[in-house]
Structure formats: C-alpha cells, structure tokens
Design an enzyme around this catalytic site. Structure first.
Site, PDB file in Angstrom:
ATOM      1  N   SER A 191       0.834  -1.199   0.000  1.00 29.05           N
ATOM      2  CA  SER A 191       0.000   0.000   0.000  1.00 29.05           C
ATOM      3  C   SER A 191       0.872   1.253   0.000  1.00 29.05           C
ATOM      4  O   SER A 191       1.775   1.398   0.822  1.00 29.05           O
ATOM      5  CB  SER A 191      -0.897   0.002   1.242  1.00 29.05           C
ATOM      6  OG  SER A 191      -1.727   1.130   1.259  1.00 29.05           O
ATOM      7  N   GLY A 192       0.598   2.156  -0.943  1.00 34.45           N
ATOM      8  CA  GLY A 192       1.359   3.400  -1.041  1.00 34.45           C
ATOM      9  C   GLY A 192       2.567   3.324  -1.948  1.00 34.45           C
ATOM     10  O   GLY A 192       3.372   4.253  -2.002  1.00 34.45           O
ATOM     11  N   THR A 251      -1.819   2.713  -8.205  1.00 31.38           N
ATOM     12  CA  THR A 251      -2.949   3.394  -8.858  1.00 31.38           C
ATOM     13  C   THR A 251      -2.465   4.422  -9.870  1.00 31.38           C
ATOM     14  O   THR A 251      -3.006   4.540 -10.972  1.00 31.38           O
ATOM     15  CB  THR A 251      -3.833   4.074  -7.793  1.00 31.38           C
ATOM     16  OG1 THR A 251      -4.360   3.066  -6.926  1.00 31.38           O
ATOM     17  CG2 THR A 251      -4.991   4.821  -8.424  1.00 31.38           C
ATOM     18  N   ASN A 265      -1.052   5.535   3.162  1.00 32.54           N
ATOM     19  CA  ASN A 265      -1.237   6.036   1.798  1.00 32.54           C
ATOM     20  C   ASN A 265      -2.374   7.047   1.802  1.00 32.54           C
ATOM     21  O   ASN A 265      -3.464   6.759   2.288  1.00 32.54           O
ATOM     22  CB  ASN A 265      -1.567   4.846   0.877  1.00 32.54           C
ATOM     23  CG  ASN A 265      -1.690   5.239  -0.576  1.00 32.54           C
ATOM     24  OD1 ASN A 265      -1.518   6.411  -0.927  1.00 32.54           O
ATOM     25  ND2 ASN A 265      -1.992   4.286  -1.424  1.00 32.54           N
ATOM     26  N   SER A 278      -5.348   5.620  -0.892  1.00 33.58           N
ATOM     27  CA  SER A 278      -5.286   4.161  -0.921  1.00 33.58           C
ATOM     28  C   SER A 278      -6.542   3.588  -1.567  1.00 33.58           C
ATOM     29  O   SER A 278      -7.665   3.961  -1.222  1.00 33.58           O
ATOM     30  CB  SER A 278      -5.151   3.623   0.508  1.00 33.58           C
ATOM     31  OG  SER A 278      -5.139   2.218   0.504  1.00 33.58           O
ATOM     32  N   SER A 279      -6.354   2.656  -2.508  1.00 30.03           N
ATOM     33  CA  SER A 279      -7.495   1.963  -3.116  1.00 30.03           C
ATOM     34  C   SER A 279      -8.065   0.996  -2.091  1.00 30.03           C
ATOM     35  O   SER A 279      -7.369   0.099  -1.626  1.00 30.03           O
ATOM     36  CB  SER A 279      -7.049   1.182  -4.359  1.00 30.03           C
ATOM     37  OG  SER A 279      -6.561   2.039  -5.355  1.00 30.03           O
ATOM     38  N   GLY A 327      -2.916  -2.875  -2.148  1.00 32.30           N
ATOM     39  CA  GLY A 327      -1.599  -3.430  -1.879  1.00 32.30           C
ATOM     40  C   GLY A 327      -1.553  -4.170  -0.556  1.00 32.30           C
ATOM     41  O   GLY A 327      -2.427  -4.038   0.295  1.00 32.30           O
ATOM     42  N   GLU A 377      -0.846  -4.852   3.104  1.00 27.54           N
ATOM     43  CA  GLU A 377      -0.839  -3.827   4.147  1.00 27.54           C
ATOM     44  C   GLU A 377      -0.860  -4.445   5.541  1.00 27.54           C
ATOM     45  O   GLU A 377      -1.411  -5.527   5.760  1.00 27.54           O
ATOM     46  CB  GLU A 377      -2.011  -2.857   3.990  1.00 27.54           C
ATOM     47  CG  GLU A 377      -3.385  -3.481   4.045  1.00 27.54           C
ATOM     48  CD  GLU A 377      -4.488  -2.490   3.678  1.00 27.54           C
ATOM     49  OE1 GLU A 377      -4.192  -1.474   3.015  1.00 27.54           O
ATOM     50  OE2 GLU A 377      -5.646  -2.737   4.066  1.00 27.54           O
TER      51      GLU A 377
END
Length: 1105
Positions: free
Chosen positions: A112-113, A117, A162, A165-166, A389, A391
């Site tokens: 994540s981050g 994306t 993030n 973050s998605s 991602g 995490e």
C-alpha cells in the site's frame, strides 16, 4: 526512424545513475539491487528494468517526464532506444496485441502506497493517446479516463500508509477493434472495504466522496442535503482527520460530478447519488440508549433527515433499527416473531444498512461505467490490474486478511510465470538448464484457501459461520480454537491471545479475530431490504432487487467465499492473457520525496523476489516463441518466407536466423519453440523487420506523395499566377515549373540554418542579389519562415583565431508583421522591394513569383490581412544612414523601369537613381500553360526534401478536444427531484445535545502505537527465501576501509524564473530550482547540472546562493 526526432531528458550529457536494466549488474544480491535503485531514485529516475519486468519506485512528487513529448518518444520505439519508462511497457503491450493478435494484461503489484494506482492511470492515459479513432472511440476514451476520478472518489481513502489508498480491487479491460481503436471496456471490482463507511482508525479518513461533498457543497446542497462540517457526523469524526495534504476536496468534487456526466448519469441520477451519500452520513448520527435491556433511539430528531433523504417512513426506520422479524420453527410449524434488539445489536443493524447502501451504490456506479462502454462482441483487450496493496495496520481485521490473500495470489502468479513456469518450459523443450531455487508462496495460499485436508483458514471460518449466529465474541473465539486445533502445527501459522498470525510472503501479520465471523457472514436482514424497497425513490428501490418471497432460504454465500472465487477467476483471466509486470516499491513511510529507508526497500526487494528474477532472466532466454508465430512475425525478412514458408517450420526458423547472421550461441531451438538469449539479438530482428516495412512503406508513400505533390504544385502555380495577373508582364516559363521552396538546401547547411529557430520551418530559401544605396550588388541568402524574413551575408573575420576566414553573418531579420508592402514594376524584370519601417531592401530573384506567393500567404496567416502589393515603373525606397561620405546620408533612392530590348535587364546607375531597361515579356494576362500529365516529376534531392517538408508541415497532428462532461446537476434539478418524489417536508438539521465520542474498545492503548509502521518481521517465508541463496564465504578481515575524502563544495544558484530549453544542450528549470554551477561564461550562458542532467542555462535567470 525517418524524420522523427529522437531526443530525451536522459540522452544528452546525463550523469549515469546505476544501470537501466538490473540484468547487467556486476553483482547479483539484495544490497547491489537496493544500491542501484537508490542511485537512480536520488537522481529522479524512478523506473528500472529486469528484462521485461518494470520496477517503479514511488517518488512522492510530480516528475517532468510524463508529457506528450514522452508519448511521442516512446511510441513505436524499441525498449533499448530510450530510458526505462512505464510508457515503454504500455507501448509494448499495445503493439504486441496488434501484431500477435493476443490479449494482454499488466499486473501491478506492491504494498500500500507504492504507486500502483498512479501507474495504472499512466498506462490508460498512454493507450488513450496513441490509439486512433472517431467520435465513438473518443467517447470511450473519455469514459476510460474519467472513470478513474469517479471510482477513486467512491473507492479510495486516506490510510496511515497512503493518502489515496485503493480500498477496492479493480481489473479494467480496455477493449479494442481490429484496427486498434479502443471501442469498449469492462471493469470488474473486488471486495470494497465496506467497514470503512462506519469506522476508521485514528489518522485515517472515510471514502473521499464524503469530504468532497462537504467541501464542494453549494448553499443549495447544504440546505437540501443537510450538509455541514465533518465533525457533526459520527461516521466521520471517529478518526479526527478531515483533510489530506496535496488534495483539494472542493476541486475534486467538481471533477467527480463531471465524470458522472461523462459516464452517462442523468442530472436526476446524480442528484440521487448525492442524496444516498448524505443519507448514510445522517444514518450514522442515529444513536441508541438502553431502557430495560432494550434499545431505543436516543433522539428521534436524528431520524427525520435520513428518512427524508432515503424516501422512507420515519417510524418504520425507527422500528427496523430497534427490532427484527424472525422465523421460528417448532415441530414442523413455522411462525413469525418480532425480536427487540439491545443497543449493540441496534448499532450493528444501523451500520449494516449504511454499509449495504454504500456498497450497492458503488456497484451501481461500476455498472453505469460498464454500460457506457459496452460493446456487442469482444475482439482484443488490454487488462490493467490495480488492486489494493499488501498492508499491515495496528489492528488487522477481516478486510486486511482478504486484501493480503489477494496479494498472495498475485505473487503466486508472478512466481508461476516468471520463475517456475519459465524453468519448467526449458526442461520440457529440452533446453540445457541449471535450476535456480526460489521461495514458492503456494504453501501460504493453500494455508488460506485450501478445501482439502488440512482445511484452509477460509473454509474453517465458513464452517464456524454456518453453525453459529456469528454475533458477539463467542463465534470468534470458537474460530480461534478451531484454527489452533486444525492448522496450529503449520509452519506459516501461529496463534496469539486475540487472533492468529500468518507468515505471508511479505512478512508476518497478526490478525485480530474480533468481528471476523460477522463480517464474513455479510448478511443483510430481510427487514432492512423490505424497508429500502418501500422507498419513494425508484433509484433506491432498484438498488435492492431481491425477491424475498421466492428466494431460497439456503446457506448464504460468505464474503470469504466470494473473494476466493473472485481471486481465482481473476487468476484464470490473467493466465489467458500475455502478462506484463510492474513491481512497485515504496521507499519510505513519511510520504516525502528523496527520503530513502534502506531496510524497508531491502525488505521489499527480498519478498518481491527481484534477485531470483534477475538470476533466471540472466541465465535464461529473453525471448521465446512458437515456431509458427516466429515465422509469421519475421516472414517479411526473406523472399523464401514471404508471404508463407513452404516446408518444415524448424527449417524456416533456421533460414530466418541465418539470413540476419545471428550467432549460433545466441539462440537454441527446442521441440516446438525458439529461444533467443540476449535482448540485443531480438532487437536486431525487430530492427530488420522495421526496416523492411519502412522500405515498403516508403514505396507507397513515394507514390502517394508524387500524386499529392503534382496537385499541390499545380495549385501553387495557379495561386502565384493570380497574384500578378493583369498587373505585371511575365518571363517565359516563369511559372511553368515545379516550386521547390528551399533552393539552398538549408538542412545540409548548418552554418545557414543556425540563424533560423530550431523548430522554424523554412518555406523558401534562395541566393538573391541585393542592391545597396549606391546600387552596388551583393549576394544574400533570402530565407522565409512562417514568422520571419532573413537576409544572410558573408564577411571576413578581422580578428581572433579565425581571422581571415569567411563566416556567415545575419544581416537582417524582419518580422512579417513589420513588412509594410512589396513594390514591383509592370515589366518582366525580377526586381522587387520589401518595404519596412526603418529602411527597405531592394532584391532581385529569378523565383520572385514563388517567393511572393509564399510571402503573401504567410503574411495573411500571421497578420489576418492581405499584404499590400504595389505596381509602378517608378519605384522609391528608403535607405539607412551609412556613414559620413557623399552617399552616407539617410533618405531615399529611385528605380526607373523603361521598355528596352531582350530578356536581360540593362542597368544604368546614377547618384540617387537606377534606370532598368528590359524588353517586352508575355502579356500581363498570361497564365501557366504547362499541364502535368505525368504522375510526378523528380528534381533532385532538394526538391524531394522540400516535398517531404511540405507534407510534414501539412500533416494534421492535432487531436479533437475531448468532450467535457457535465459539471453536475443544477441545484434546481436536485431540489426538484426531492420535491417531486418525496412526500414529506424537508426537516431541519438537529443539533447534538452532547458531543458524541467515537466508541473505543476498552483494550485500546491510551496513546497511538505506531510500531506496526516498522518493517515487518519476515517470518518463515523470509527464512525459506534466505535458504535459497547461495552460501558465500565470510569476507576476510584486514585494515579498515579509509574514509572517503570530502567532496569540494560545488557553487550553486537558485532560479528566479522558469526557463524552457530551446536546444538539446540546454537545461529546463522552474522557479526556485537549485542548479549546480560548473562554469560561468562572460557571454551570459553558464554551464551546470540539474537533476542529473548537465547543460547550458542563462545566467540572468538565476541568483547565486
């Protein structure tokens, strides 16, 4: 390459920053990989290759190399031609789809981050720019690009790791026609993190759309939807975080509403979407208190607004939140009973309704995008996988477990296709190969999803949910006990007092089982479905289409079963495509540029398996292809294989390889495939293929250009003739010829071209005769461009090292706007005078008609008016002051034209006048007589070049502007739909009687513990990875390495203004950029370095530090 310019921000005087492709590293270990990535990252080079795999390091800032210039640079270029870039991978995908007629996909992975994306956005943007198409295609492109801000608004949120973050997974298939135009698309979404709607961790936010609505709300919004500050809403005030750095919620709200219009939502539908978003916020403010062990609504004032916005009865809402209808069976008989809920159950019911509303609204938006891009039949597609991602948070719940499971599956795909399958393929094809060991995370995937004995975690969780009510701590503790008894001995599993630990490929993660069972059941009670089906708004009714009477009462599908099925379907979809990989790396947890955490990056390099990837790629073969496909792709290289090889495929492949003289150690032939070792050998084949196609393309182009040129020259002759028609006598054959334009060949004369702007097109260039104040003649190079008129002469250098040499000198540069008029006589002579404000230029040119026609056209384009042309046999012109002699004064001179004999002019100069005599020419009404019956004519290289330039200049490179979506429904429209469809009056916004605090668990620590942000323990997966490494001797001991000498401080300067480079050896910079100074030249041009690139820059744009 043709005339296409090939230059780049890295190609001129650039400091070498590590290696572009880590297959070329001299040492293959984690430290060398991390060091190479760091060198490049610190010089703002975030992309690096491992063969065909792209490594991307998140820069946490906007970089300058994602412009249209880079799009043009990478389009159609081979990988080795330019520095590593995501555009190169995107172009490779697009071209392979068109050439191989195969679907492609790109798998973007990382924690994540790490920038997944953004990478997906750049790929979709590039493909949109390089693919052609008409209005329908442009509409699809707009939807593809606009779907990003829409889905990000409803599906992304700020987490501690993030800022964007998605919180859902997305697989975007861009569908193409046979001609390569994107004419459709499809989005598959996975596991939206619904729990975020009702609760967030400290320092995080709810989904972006809530804050966008609150910031972007107009006064009408605020009144109609009950919009106020975020701390008013319980669903937003739990985390205490309302803003995000570098994110403008108000501006992004406008983009979100515009995107809704582009994807086809009507103003009424847009209005209802916002009603639901606001209604969920107001639902969260309904609180409960306990009376006699039962829940009652704390303040009924808070029921009015959500009931109004959702179009439901206020009393029914209160009833369904505090009680539930249940079916009871006794002795074969069934009866319905009403059960009153306690406060915990009522809050759970309220949150379940909010989560159901939001998730169904999100699914509706995805369906709306899909319907807008739907096409009848699939042909080709490129899939872009942008998924949450890996995490680790302070408290990791059911959502993190599902997210990390999907990432395990993606890691397994990468291992299967780049490490395992590749090595197995060598064995099957009979290629000599020494196996390379690696950690295969299939054992972790089986631990989570296995249906065989021993059962996986998800199957055990489903069994617990099927046998218990899954509410409260009892079910979660039963789950923990079953996990311990059934898989407690698994080496990748441990348990602790509140949950369990999984040794993922990316490290150990501790999961808290609290809430696992209820979130896995993911059941929405029938009472709530019936309540929403009673809504006065058809839009909201349609979100709940269940038929409660006929639907089976069987075992409902759990969330873990759904995500497991979705993950396996996704794997099957990806396996059917030709995969490409982007491995994203997060360099720090501070989210700041140029901050490099060595241990964090090294951990990611290890668990992503980059070392093993390099070793397999280095020892293996960069390219493999089935014989038939290889023959099809490179058949054009020889006459024997074009259009089809007649014989055994293996022999045809050998024939092709010998035709390009490829060394035998560069390839191996397997049983059904050819394997080529080095990328350079493949690039040789590709380059030969391109040359063949280019050769044939030139034949076609040449024939077409001949046809176009003839038509163009006929038109130019007619236009030129019209300018002088009935005004001036004509020389014989003066326009019965092709117009060349550049009679000097300036492209082959850089000493002349240097005076013309780098990107200025030369329309006309010829050596002419110029007359001075004393009517003495001198030769000048006359050059016409769309902006200027140049006169270039030659002078002898009087001093310096080049003394005595003849050098070109710019004598005049006249802006077209400054030209006042042009004068000519009515006879057939070649004189013309260019009048300008300061002084005039008297010129004589054989090609005056061609020059005048071009000047006339460029002047009209530039000044939006016609160029004045004067015809008289007594012409006067201004001269400039030239010294103290008898002819040095400023003033005017005259030229008298008289009828004479012959076609050559006779000149008689005097002190202030020149008499020109010439015989009669063709009548003034003469027109071109030559008819072009042939297809074209050839007039040497210069004419050909001129035709090429004219074709290039006429090529339309512009793209139609994208249609702009609506910026959102009008406030009047929003008010009208509420008033049209809602039978109740708008309530007032109630005030909280006391500040409502976020509920916190009694075990929560008093201050926020951020230890979970540290690099995770690698666990058993890390131990097994280390076992696969080669054993190495301990380095010998000796004298310590001496400390490096301190580097001398390089002088620096700060830019006062922005500057765009005008040439390849110059630096571009923005205001406030800091530049290192190497040399300062007295000319005002300094030499220095910025972001790794060295070049010249103007000293008056900077100040020394």
């Amino acid at each position: 390459m043709g005339s296409k310019e090939r230059y780049h921000w890295q190609t001129q005087n650039v400091k070498v920053s590590g290696v572009d492709d880590m297959v070329l590293l001299s040492k293959i270990n984690e430290d060398a990989i991390v060091d190479n990535l760091k060198k490049r990252y610190m010089d703002d080079y975030i992309f690096t290759y491992i063969g065909a795999v792209l490594i991307s390091v998140n820069p946490f800032k906007q970089l300058p190399y994602f412009t249209d210039r880079e799009v043009e640079l990478y389009q159609g270029a081979a990988q080795y031609e330019n520095p590593p870039h995501i555009y190169a991978l995107a172009d490779n995908m697009y071209r392979n789809m068109m050439i191989d007629v195969e679907n492609q996909c790109v798998i973007i992975s990382g924690e994540s981050g790490a920038g997944k994306t953004v990478a997906a956005k750049y790929i979709m943007s590039y493909i949109s720019k390089v693919s052609g198409g008409g209005p329908k295609v442009q509409q699809v492109k707009d939807i593809i690009l606009k779907s990003n801000p829409l889905l990000e608004a409803f599906g992304n949120a700020k987490t501690v790791r993030n800022n964007n973050s998605s919180r859902f997974g997305k697989y975007f298939e861009i569908q193409f026609s046979r001609g390569g135009e994107p004419d459709g698309g499809k989005i598959s979404n996975f596991l939206l993190e619904k729990s975020r709607v009702v609760s967030q961790n400290h320092g995080e936010r709810n989904f972006h759309i809530y804050y966008q609505l609150l910031k972007g709300a107009t006064p009408e919004h605020r009144e109609n939807l009950g919009v106020t500050t975020p701390d008013y809403y319980y669903y937003l005030n739990q985390s205490g975080t309302y803003t995000v750095d570098d994110m403008n919620d108000k501006q992004e709200f406008s983009e979100t509403m515009g995107a809704m219009g582009v994807v086809g939502l009507s103003p009424d539908d847009q209005s209802t979407v916002l009603q639901i978003v606001a209604g969920i916020l107001h639902l969260g403010n309904i609180a409960f208190q306990e009376q006699g062990n039962y829940a009652v609504v704390d303040s009924e004032d808070f029921l009015a607004f959500p009931a109004y916005l959702l179009g439901i009865d206020q009393d029914r809402l209160k009833e369904k939140l505090t009680s539930r209808t249940m079916d009871s069976k006794w002795g074969g008989k069934s009866e319905t009973i009403d059960v009153t809920l306690n406060t915990e159950q009522a809050a759970f019911t309220r949150d379940a309704l909010s989560k159901a509303l939001y998730s169904r609204l999100f699914d509706y938006l995805v369906d709306a995008i899909n319907k807008a891009m739907q096409k009848d039949r699939e042909e080709f597609n490129i899939g872009v996988l942008d998924i949450y991602g890996f995490e680790i948070f302070q408290k990791n719940g059911f959502e993190q477990f599902c997210i990390n499971f999907v990432n395990e599956k993606l890691q397994q795909i990468f291992i299967e296709l780049t490490l395992k399958a590749e090595q197995e393929e060598y064995m099957q094809e009979g290629i000599h190969w020494t196996p390379i060991e690696y950690f295969n995370n299939k054992v972790v995937c089986d631990l989570i999803e296995s249906k065989a004995n021993p059962l996986g975690i998800m199957c055990i969780l489903d069994d617990v949910c099927a046998t218990m009510h899954a509410k409260g701590e009892g079910a979660d503790q039963t789950l923990l006990q079953k996990l311990q008894s059934q898989i407690g001995s698994h080496e990748h599993f441990n348990s602790w007092n509140k949950g369990f630990i999984v040794h993922h490929y990316a490290g150990k993660v501790s999961y808290d089982v609290s809430g696992f069972c209820e979130r896995n059941r993911d059941v929405l009670f029938n009472d709530l479905i019936e309540l929403m089906q009673s809504s006065e708004f058809p839009f909201i009714k349609d979100l709940f289409p269940e038929n409660l009477e006929t639907e089976k009462k069987g075992r409902p599908t759990t969330a873990s079963t759904k995500i497991k099925k979705q993950a396996n379907n996704l794997v099957q979809t990806l396996m059917k495509c030709t995969p490409h990989y982007i491995r994203c790396i997060k360099p720090n947890e501070t989210k700041r540029p140029r901050d490099w955490e060595e241990s964090r990056v090294k951990h990611q390099v290890e668990y992503l398996g980059l070392r093993e990837n390099i070793r397999v790629r280095r020892a293996g073969y960069a390219f493999r292809r089935v014989f038939s496909k290889f023959l099809h792709r490179y058949a054009i290289l020889t006459q024997e294989t074009w259009p089809q090889w007649r014989g055994e495929e293996r022999q045809g492949v050998l024939h092709l390889l010998r035709s390009v003289n490829m060394d035998s150690d560069q390839y191996q032939l397997g049983k059904t495939k050819i394997f080529i070792k080095a990328p350079e050998s493949l690039f040789l084949l590709e380059e030969m293929r391109e040359r063949k196609y280019n050769g044939y393309a030139r034949v076609i182009q040449k024939a077409w250009r001949k046809h176009i040129a003839v038509r163009k020259y006929v038109r130019m002759r007619e236009e030129a003739s019209d300018i002088l028609l009935n005004k001036k006598e004509r020389r014989r054959n003066s326009i019965n010829r092709n117009f060349v334009g550049d009679y000097i060949g300036t492209d082959n004369h850089p000493e002349i071209r240097q005076f013309v702007g780098r990107r200025e097109r030369v329309d006309f260039a010829e050596v002419v005769v110029k007359y001075d104040r004393r009517f003495k003649t001198v030769k000048r190079d006359l050059i016409l461009t769309p902006k200027f008129l140049y006169l270039i002469g030659r002078e002898k250098v009087k001093q310096g090292p080049e003394k005595g040499q003849i050098k070109e000198v710019l004598k005049r540069r006249i802006e077209l706007e400054k030209v006042q008029s042009v004068s000519l006589s009515t006879l057939q002579d070649d004189f013309f005078i260019v009048h300008e404000e300061q002084y005039d230029s008297v010129l004589q040119s054989t090609f005056k008609t061609e020059f005048l026609s071009l000047l006339y056209k460029r002047y009209e384009e530039r000044c939006q008016r016609k160029l004045p042309l004067k015809f008289n046999n007594l012409l006067e012109f201004k001269v400039k002051k030239g010294g103290w002699g008898p002819f040095g004064g400023a003033g005017s001179r005259q030229i008298q034209f008289l009828p004479g004999e012959g076609d050559q002019a006779t000149l008689k100069p005097s002190s202030k006048a020149l008499t020109v005599s010439i015989g009669p020419g063709l009548p003034k009404n003469s027109r071109p007589t030559r008819k072009d019956k042939r297809k074209s004519g050839y007039f040497g290289n210069q004419a050909s070049n001129a035709g090429q330039r004219n074709m290039d200049s006429g090529r339309n490179t512009g793209r139609g502007q994208r249609s702009r979506g609506r910026t959102g429904p009008s406030s009047a429209g929003r008010h009208s739909i509420l008033s049209r469809q809602c039978s109740t009056e708008q309530p007032t916004l109630p005030q909280h009687r006391r500040p409502r605090q976020a509920q916190s668990s009694p075990q929560a620590p008093p201050q926020n513990n951020m230890d979970f942000m540290n690099v995770p323990d690698q666990g058993v997966a890390g131990i097994q990875r280390r076992r696969s490494k080669e054993s190495k001797p301990v380095p010998g001991v000796g004298r310590p390495k001496p400390a490096p000498k301190p580097k001398p401080r390089v002088p620096q300067c700060r830019a006062l203004y922005a500057y765009d480079a005008q040439d390849t050896d110059e630096l571009s910079f923005n205001a406030s950029d800091v530049i290192e100074i190497f040399t300062e030249d007295s000319s005002g041009w300094w030499f220095g370095r910025l972001r790794g690139k060295e070049g010249m820059f103007p000293g008056n744009y900077v100040e020394k530090i």
